[in-house]
Design an enzyme around this catalytic site. Structure first.
Site, PDB file in Angstrom:
ATOM      1  N   LYS A 208       0.840  -1.190   0.000  1.00 46.32           N
ATOM      2  CA  LYS A 208       0.000   0.000   0.000  1.00 46.32           C
ATOM      3  C   LYS A 208       0.879   1.245   0.000  1.00 46.32           C
ATOM      4  O   LYS A 208       1.922   1.297   0.659  1.00 46.32           O
ATOM      5  CB  LYS A 208      -0.910   0.001   1.225  1.00 46.32           C
ATOM      6  CG  LYS A 208      -1.888  -1.165   1.269  1.00 46.32           C
ATOM      7  CD  LYS A 208      -2.909  -1.065   0.151  1.00 46.32           C
ATOM      8  CE  LYS A 208      -3.887  -2.220   0.193  1.00 46.32           C
ATOM      9  NZ  LYS A 208      -4.982  -2.070  -0.781  1.00 46.32           N
TER      10      LYS A 208
ATOM     11  N   ASP B 122      -0.241  -0.230  -4.627  1.00 42.78           N
ATOM     12  CA  ASP B 122      -1.689   0.001  -4.610  1.00 42.78           C
ATOM     13  C   ASP B 122      -1.972   1.284  -3.845  1.00 42.78           C
ATOM     14  O   ASP B 122      -1.743   1.371  -2.641  1.00 42.78           O
ATOM     15  CB  ASP B 122      -2.381  -1.190  -3.942  1.00 42.78           C
ATOM     16  CG  ASP B 122      -3.893  -1.058  -3.923  1.00 42.78           C
ATOM     17  OD1 ASP B 122      -4.424  -0.064  -4.445  1.00 42.78           O
ATOM     18  OD2 ASP B 122      -4.555  -1.976  -3.384  1.00 42.78           O
TER      19      ASP B 122
ATOM     20  N   GLU C 252      -1.715  -0.016  -9.044  1.00 45.70           N
ATOM     21  CA  GLU C 252      -3.131  -0.284  -8.808  1.00 45.70           C
ATOM     22  C   GLU C 252      -3.849   0.936  -8.249  1.00 45.70           C
ATOM     23  O   GLU C 252      -3.381   1.583  -7.317  1.00 45.70           O
ATOM     24  CB  GLU C 252      -3.264  -1.463  -7.835  1.00 45.70           C
ATOM     25  CG  GLU C 252      -4.686  -1.936  -7.624  1.00 45.70           C
ATOM     26  CD  GLU C 252      -4.734  -3.244  -6.870  1.00 45.70           C
ATOM     27  OE1 GLU C 252      -5.696  -3.447  -6.091  1.00 45.70           O
ATOM     28  OE2 GLU C 252      -3.818  -4.088  -7.045  1.00 45.70           O
TER      29      GLU C 252
ATOM     30  N   GLU D 260     -11.729  -3.009  -8.316  1.00 46.05           N
ATOM     31  CA  GLU D 260     -12.386  -3.504  -7.107  1.00 46.05           C
ATOM     32  C   GLU D 260     -13.580  -2.646  -6.727  1.00 46.05           C
ATOM     33  O   GLU D 260     -14.458  -3.091  -5.988  1.00 46.05           O
ATOM     34  CB  GLU D 260     -11.399  -3.565  -5.948  1.00 46.05           C
ATOM     35  CG  GLU D 260     -10.937  -2.208  -5.452  1.00 46.05           C
ATOM     36  CD  GLU D 260      -9.867  -2.312  -4.389  1.00 46.05           C
ATOM     37  OE1 GLU D 260     -10.214  -2.180  -3.207  1.00 46.05           O
ATOM     38  OE2 GLU D 260      -8.702  -2.514  -4.742  1.00 46.05           O
TER      39      GLU D 260
ATOM     40  N   ASP E   1     -13.843  -7.973  -8.048  1.00 50.61           N
ATOM     41  CA  ASP E   1     -13.926  -8.755  -6.813  1.00 50.61           C
ATOM     42  C   ASP E   1     -15.191  -9.588  -6.885  1.00 50.61           C
ATOM     43  O   ASP E   1     -16.295  -9.052  -7.034  1.00 50.61           O
ATOM     44  CB  ASP E   1     -13.959  -7.833  -5.596  1.00 50.61           C
ATOM     45  CG  ASP E   1     -13.806  -8.604  -4.287  1.00 50.61           C
ATOM     46  OD1 ASP E   1     -14.621  -9.501  -4.031  1.00 50.61           O
ATOM     47  OD2 ASP E   1     -12.864  -8.299  -3.526  1.00 50.61           O
TER      48      ASP E   1
ATOM     49  N   HIS F  39      -9.521  -9.503  -7.652  1.00 50.13           N
ATOM     50  CA  HIS F  39      -9.287  -8.850  -6.368  1.00 50.13           C
ATOM     51  C   HIS F  39      -9.914  -9.725  -5.289  1.00 50.13           C
ATOM     52  O   HIS F  39     -11.042 -10.211  -5.446  1.00 50.13           O
ATOM     53  CB  HIS F  39      -9.938  -7.461  -6.352  1.00 50.13           C
ATOM     54  CG  HIS F  39      -9.840  -6.747  -5.042  1.00 50.13           C
ATOM     55  ND1 HIS F  39     -10.814  -6.846  -4.060  1.00 50.13           N
ATOM     56  CD2 HIS F  39      -8.888  -5.934  -4.539  1.00 50.13           C
ATOM     57  CE1 HIS F  39     -10.462  -6.112  -3.018  1.00 50.13           C
ATOM     58  NE2 HIS F  39      -9.295  -5.546  -3.279  1.00 50.13           N
TER      59      HIS F  39
ATOM     60  N   GLU G 130      -4.445 -12.968  -5.246  1.00 47.65           N
ATOM     61  CA  GLU G 130      -4.224 -12.030  -4.146  1.00 47.65           C
ATOM     62  C   GLU G 130      -4.442 -12.753  -2.818  1.00 47.65           C
ATOM     63  O   GLU G 130      -5.495 -13.358  -2.590  1.00 47.65           O
ATOM     64  CB  GLU G 130      -5.161 -10.830  -4.247  1.00 47.65           C
ATOM     65  CG  GLU G 130      -4.936  -9.826  -3.134  1.00 47.65           C
ATOM     66  CD  GLU G 130      -5.590  -8.484  -3.372  1.00 47.65           C
ATOM     67  OE1 GLU G 130      -5.161  -7.506  -2.739  1.00 47.65           O
ATOM     68  OE2 GLU G 130      -6.532  -8.416  -4.186  1.00 47.65           O
TER      69      GLU G 130
END
Length: 379
Positions: free
Chosen positions: A169, A197, A223, A249, A272, A299, A332
């Site tokens: 992240k 991300d 991402e 997502e 997702d 996702h 993931e």
């Protein structure tokens, strides 16, 4: 066979070390909104909805469950359209579709159990028998302090555990974030895939600057650099960087993903399963992706139910593009603390030699641990 009940339930547990991403929402609890669909044949199915649990449960209880009682669970396309028509006027994106997703997964679980087959068989067979997991982590766990050292330590731990890819992240100002990402890259070396991300936390201009710097660090994909609503911005950013852009997502149903692909806004779409519309819908999204030449990477961020269901879909996704040695499908594997990922089902997910095998038990391949549900159920 007829549906006799549709039960939505919320599980919740406290997190010892709260964390956040670029959005600034501090996770102090982990939640799971699960759906159990029961039939008069004694076969039940389990599904999961991604997103705020109370909202998706309300949609299931008040709008969708009454439509399904007495229906045939094998009519997945018919029931999907019936549910979508119920919520389309006021929730064609978001909570309504996430609620449909949970029910749809549960219906496919029933179909697989009744047939004695894993869902990937019902989807046409497995293009692959294993996938490569990457660790999602390196969140921000303190509001002030050194964010780089903990990220490096966590990344090295994932490398030592045998992960071949890590997604970190990012959320700091662009210069501090480049230092942080560079430190992680230097710590894990060039042989480990590294993705970043941003959870759409940057402006277009900061995203352009970051992308240029990330190119020097061998980042595998960038991402959600900017708002998921700014598809023109994604398209323009794609023209300015060689790093693949990923997202999806926060997008729901084939209609939203079709717009992404029509604009050629992303290199990698990431539906997702627990919010894009479930198994029925994600296969339609996959067909659109294959036509447009867009790569699809699922996702996954939730309980073991969503994870195992996603593995069934990953097995059935066609190679994209078709080639002698097709691009690998990444799985993931979110790493923040959660009993719902590790303890909710009696078949723990195992990584061996850096890969995860596709479960071949009937349905989504799980046996739910009811003791865990009783322990964490919100009354």
């Amino acid at each position: 066979m007829k549906i006799t009940s549709v039960k939505a339930m919320i599980l919740r547990t406290k997190i010892e070390k709260p964390f956040t991403s670029a959005r600034g929402w501090w996770y102090k609890t982990k939640n799971a909104m699960l759906v159990q669909v029961e039939t008069d044949a004694g076969i039940d199915g389990w599904g999961e909805a991604y997103g705020p649990a109370e909202c998706t449960k309300m949609v299931v209880d008040s709008l969708l469950a009454p439509l399904l009682i007495g229906q045939d669970p094998f009519d997945t396309d018919v029931l999907w359209e019936k549910m979508y028509q119920r919520i389309e006027d006021y929730a064609p994106q978001g909570f309504g579709v996430a609620a449909i997703s949970a029910i749809d997964i549960a219906l496919w679980d029933i179909k697989g159990k009744d047939a004695g087959l894993p869902i990937y068989k019902l989807l046409g067979g497995a293009h692959r028998r294993y996938v490569t997991p990457y660790a999602t982590g390196l969140y921000f766990k303190e509001e002030e302090g050194d964010f780089t050292s903990p990220a490096v330590e966590e990344a090295v731990r994932y490398k030592d555990l045998g992960f071949k890819g890590i997604k970190m992240k990012i959320a700091l100002n662009r210069k501090d974030e480049i230092k942080r990402v560079r430190a992680v890259r230097e710590a894990i070396g060039d042989d480990i895939e590294l993705m970043v991300d941003a959870n759409h936390g940057y402006s277009f201009y900061d995203a352009v600057w970051l992308a240029k710097e990330f190119e020097k660090l061998g980042i595998s994909w960038f991402e959600e650099p900017i708002s998921p609503h700014d598809l023109n911005g994604y398209r323009d950013l794609r023209m300015k960087t060689s790093i693949p852009l990923a997202g999806g997502e926060n997008n729901f149903t084939r209609y939203a993903f079709n717009e992404i692909m029509e604009k050629r806004a992303m290199d990698i779409i990431q539906p997702d399963l627990c919010c894009c519309g479930g198994i029925t819908e994600v296969m339609k999204i996959s067909a659109l992706a294959e036509i447009s030449g867009t790569m699809l990477m699922m996702h996954v961020w939730g309980s073991a139910i969503g994870l195992f269901a996603a593995l069934q879909v990953m097995a059935a996704l066609p190679p994209a593009p078709h080639s002698w040695k097709a691009a690998p499908v990444w799985m993931e594997y979110e790493q923040t603390e959660s009993p719902f990922r590790e303890l909710l089902v009696k078949e723990p997910l195992r990584r061996e030699n850096g890969v995860v095998s596709i479960p071949d038990k009937p349905g989504i391949g799980i046996t739910v641990n009811h003791d865990v549900i009783k322990k964490y159920l919100i009354k």
